[in-house]
Design an enzyme around this catalytic site. Structure first.
Site, PDB file in Angstrom:
ATOM      1  CB  CYS A 198      -0.886  -0.014   1.246  1.00  0.00           C
ATOM      2  SG  CYS A 198      -1.793   1.529   1.488  1.00  0.00           S
ATOM      3  CB  CYS A 200      -0.247   2.337   5.813  1.00  0.00           C
ATOM      4  SG  CYS A 200      -0.999   0.760   5.339  1.00  0.00           S
ATOM      5  CB  CYS A 238      -5.045  -0.224   2.521  1.00  0.00           C
ATOM      6  SG  CYS A 238      -3.907  -0.626   3.853  1.00  0.00           S
ATOM      7  CB  CYS A 257      -3.836   3.468   5.850  1.00  0.00           C
ATOM      8  SG  CYS A 257      -3.753   3.219   4.067  1.00  0.00           S
ATOM      9  CB  CYS A 274      -9.312  -3.494 -11.616  1.00  0.00           C
ATOM     10  SG  CYS A 274      -8.878  -2.465 -12.996  1.00  0.00           S
TER      11      CYS A 274
HETATM   12 ZN   LIG Z   1      -2.609   1.213   3.657  1.00  0.00          ZN
END
Ligand SMILES: [Zn+2]
Length: 164
Positions: free
Chosen positions: A82, A85, A130, A133, A153
């Protein structure tokens, strides 16, 4: 007169609840809630942490232009984290070329993403973000390859690739 009013109320109440159902999905536009308190930054704090492009994707559920991300053609072994984070979200062994112009995966790392339904294009789509976060990553569709049949996607700007 009283009779008229009560008849009107009678019609109005079901209409109102119908409208409530229609307009409720519109409230989903803001970023998803974070699950971890330490990642609960304000808008300004996120703006300071991210590039304007990544902020637009991660925190405002934007979508990058198709074929604009270098990660679309990334073929090396590694992990996609991510960009908000750094939580590991996808492994290169579950990445495939979907031909859509966005990095695509048929599965995510277990527990790394959460989903919700959005109506940005009127038609309901399953948004995923995510799990740590709350940063928006992309949308998941049911036209992916086996064994899952899923197509995650993903926006390349929402990811950071770490080669093995
Ligand atoms: Zn994250």
């Amino acid at each position: 007169m009283n009779q008229f009013l009560s008849r009107r109320t009678f019609i109005l109440i079901p209409t109102m609840s119908f409208l409530k159902i229609i307009f409720k999905p519109m409230q989903v536009f803001a970023s998803s809630l974070v699950s971890k308190e330490e990642w609960n930054f304000s808008k300004d704090e996120w703006k300071a942490r991210l590039s304007p492009e990544s902020y637009y994707i991660l925190r405002e559920e934007g979508t990058e232009r198709a074929f604009s991300s270098q990660l679309n053609n990334e073929k090396r072994k590694g992990i996609f984290h991510c960009a908000g984070c750094d939580l590991p979200l996808f492994s290169s062994d579950k990445k495939y070329d979907s031909g859509t112009g966005w990095p695509s995966f048929w599965d995510s790392i277990q527990g790394s993403v959460e989903t919700k339904v959005d109506f940005k294009l009127i038609v309901p789509r399953t948004e995923y973000h995510c799990s740590r976060c709350g940063g928006h990553q992309g949308h998941v569709f049911n036209d992916g390859p086996p064994p899952t049949g899923k197509r995650y996607c993903n926006n390349g700007l929402a990811l950071r690739f770490v080669p093995e």
